[in-house]
Design an enzyme around this catalytic site. Structure first.
Site, PDB file in Angstrom:
ATOM      1  CB  SER A 164      -0.927   0.026   1.229  1.00 11.25           C
ATOM      2  OG  SER A 164      -0.170   0.129   2.416  1.00 11.25           O
ATOM      3  CB  SER A 213      10.609  10.558   6.883  1.00  8.96           C
ATOM      4  OG  SER A 213       9.682  11.566   7.221  1.00  8.96           O
ATOM      5  CE1 TYR A 222       8.560   6.932  10.620  1.00 12.94           C
ATOM      6  CE2 TYR A 222       8.641   9.322  10.433  1.00 12.94           C
ATOM      7  CZ  TYR A 222       8.495   8.080   9.852  1.00 12.94           C
ATOM      8  OH  TYR A 222       8.290   7.986   8.502  1.00 12.94           O
TER       9      TYR A 222
END
Length: 317
Positions: A83, A209, A222
Site C-alpha cells: 500500500s 522521511s 521516529y
C-alpha cells in the site's frame, strides 16, 4: 587496444582533447614547483576518462535502450510494498520492466496487491515479511531466489511509528521497536541479500522521511530513526562501492498515505507548513516512485551515497 578505447570514447572526443590540453598546460606551468603533487592527480583523471572502471561498464550508458524496458530482466525486492508509497514504487519498477517481489506483514494485503498488479499485466510475486523477524527476512530472500534466481535491487520502505508523543516520554520497548524496524532491519536484510546482489551489481534504496531534516516533536523517536537512515546510506555507499552496488536514500516530504495521516490530516499543521514552504499541494506516492526507478537504472550508476529529497520544496541550502 587503442581502437577499442577510441571507439568507447568516440562521443567524448572533444571533451577528451580539452581535458588533455588542460592537463598538459597545468603540468608545464607547475612542473618546476610541485611535480610530485600534480602528476598523480592528472594521471588519475586521465586514466578515469579513458579507462572507466570495468565494474560500471554494464550499466554505464543507457543510450538506445527502450525506456519502457529500461529495467527489463532485473529483479527488485521491495519491503512494505502492499500500500501507499511502497506499492507505488513496486508498481513503477514493474512498469519499467522489473520483476518485483512485494511484501508486508499480512497475507491478505500481499494477495490483494499481487492481484491488482498482475491484473495490470505486471510481473510480481509476493510473500509475508515482517522485516523485524529473521525468519521472515529469510523467507523473503528465498522467495526472490526461487522465483527469479537473482536479485538486482532492494528498496527498504517498511517502517513503523507506534507512538505519537515526545522522545523522552517514550518507553524502552517503543525505542527498541522503532529502531529495530526502521533502522536495523534494512541493514540486516541487505546483509542477507548481498551475496546474490554482488553477482549482478545493483542498487539499494532506503526510504527515510522529511522528518529527518525537519523533525516534528510529536514524532519523537521516529524522527531519530529516519535521521539515522541518512547516515546508514552514506556508510553503506562507501562499503559497497567496491562491489559496484550503489546506495541512495529517498527522503519523501508530506505524502498522502495512510501512514502519514497524523500529519496531512492535521489541518492546522498543514496550513502552517504549506504556507511557510510555499507548497501548493500534498505529495502523492507517484511523485516518489519515478525517482526510485531512476536510481535503479543505468542512468544513476554514478550516483551513490545521496539523500534525495522529494518534497515540493528544498529543506537544505
Amino acid at each position: 587496444m587503442v581502437v577499442m578505447v577510441l571507439g568507447f570514447v568516440e562521443n567524448w572526443q572533444e571533451r577528451a582533447h580539452a581535458a588533455i590540453s588542460w592537463a598538459a598546460g597545468l603540468i608545464q606551468q607547475e612542473a618546476s614547483q610541485t611535480p610530485t603533487n600534480i602528476l598523480p592527480g592528472v594521471t588519475c583523471g586521465y586514466r578515469g576518462l579513458f579507462y572507466p572502471s570495468a565494474r560500471h561498464s554494464v550499466r554505464m550508458c543507457s543510450t538506445g535502450v527502450d525506456r519502457k524496458g529500461i529495467l527489463a530482466n532485473q529483479v527488485a525486492v521491495v519491503t512494505g510494498s502492499t500500500s501507499g508509497l511502497g506499492f507505488s514504487i513496486a508498481r513503477r519498477l514493474a512498469q519499467d520492466g522489473t520483476h518485483v517481489v512485494i511484501s508486508s506483514r499480512e497475507q491478505q494485503n500481499v494477495d490483494r496487491a499481487m492481484d491488482e498488479l498482475q491484473r495490470e499485466g505486471l510481473s510480481v510475486t509476493g510473500t509475508v515479511c515482517h522485516v523485524e523477524k529473521a525468519e521472515d527476512r529469510e523467507r523473503l530472500v528465498t522467495k526472490a531466489l526461487e522465483h527469479c534466481g537473482a536479485i538486482d535491487f532492494l528498496v527498504c520502505n517498511a517502517a513503523v511509528n507506534p507512538l505519537v508523543g515526545s522522545t523522552l516520554g517514550t518507553s524502552e520497548q517503543i525505542w527498541d521497536k522503532i529502531l529495530s524496524v526502521n533502522l536495523k532491519s534494512p541493514a540486516l536484510l541487505l546483509s542477507q541479500l548481498l551475496p546474490y546482489m554482488e553477482k549482478r551489481r545493483g542498487a539499494v534504496n532506503l526510504v527515510s522521511s522529511i522528518a529527518a531534516y525537519i523533525p516534528q516533536v510529536e514524532l519523537g523517536v521516529y524522527n531519530i530513526s529516519k535521521t539515522a537512515l541518512l547516515g546508514l546510506t552514506r556508510t553503506l555507499a562507501l562499503e559497497l562501492a567496491p562491489k559496484d552496488i550503489w546506495v541512495n536514500c529517498l527522503v519523501p516530504g508530506i505524502i498522502k498515505t495512510d501512514f502519514s495521516k497524523v500529519i496531512h490530516e492535521n489541518e492546522a499543521f498543514w496550513n502552517s507548513f504549506s504556507e511557510h514552504y510555499q507548497l501548493q499541494r500534498i505529495g502523492k506516492p507517484e511523485d516518489c516512485a519515478g525517482i526510485v526507478s531512476f536510481l535503479c537504472s543505468p542512468d544513476a550508476s554514478y550516483i551513490t551515497g545521496e539523500n534525495i529529497v522529494v518534497a515540493g520544496f528544498s529543506c537544505r541550502l
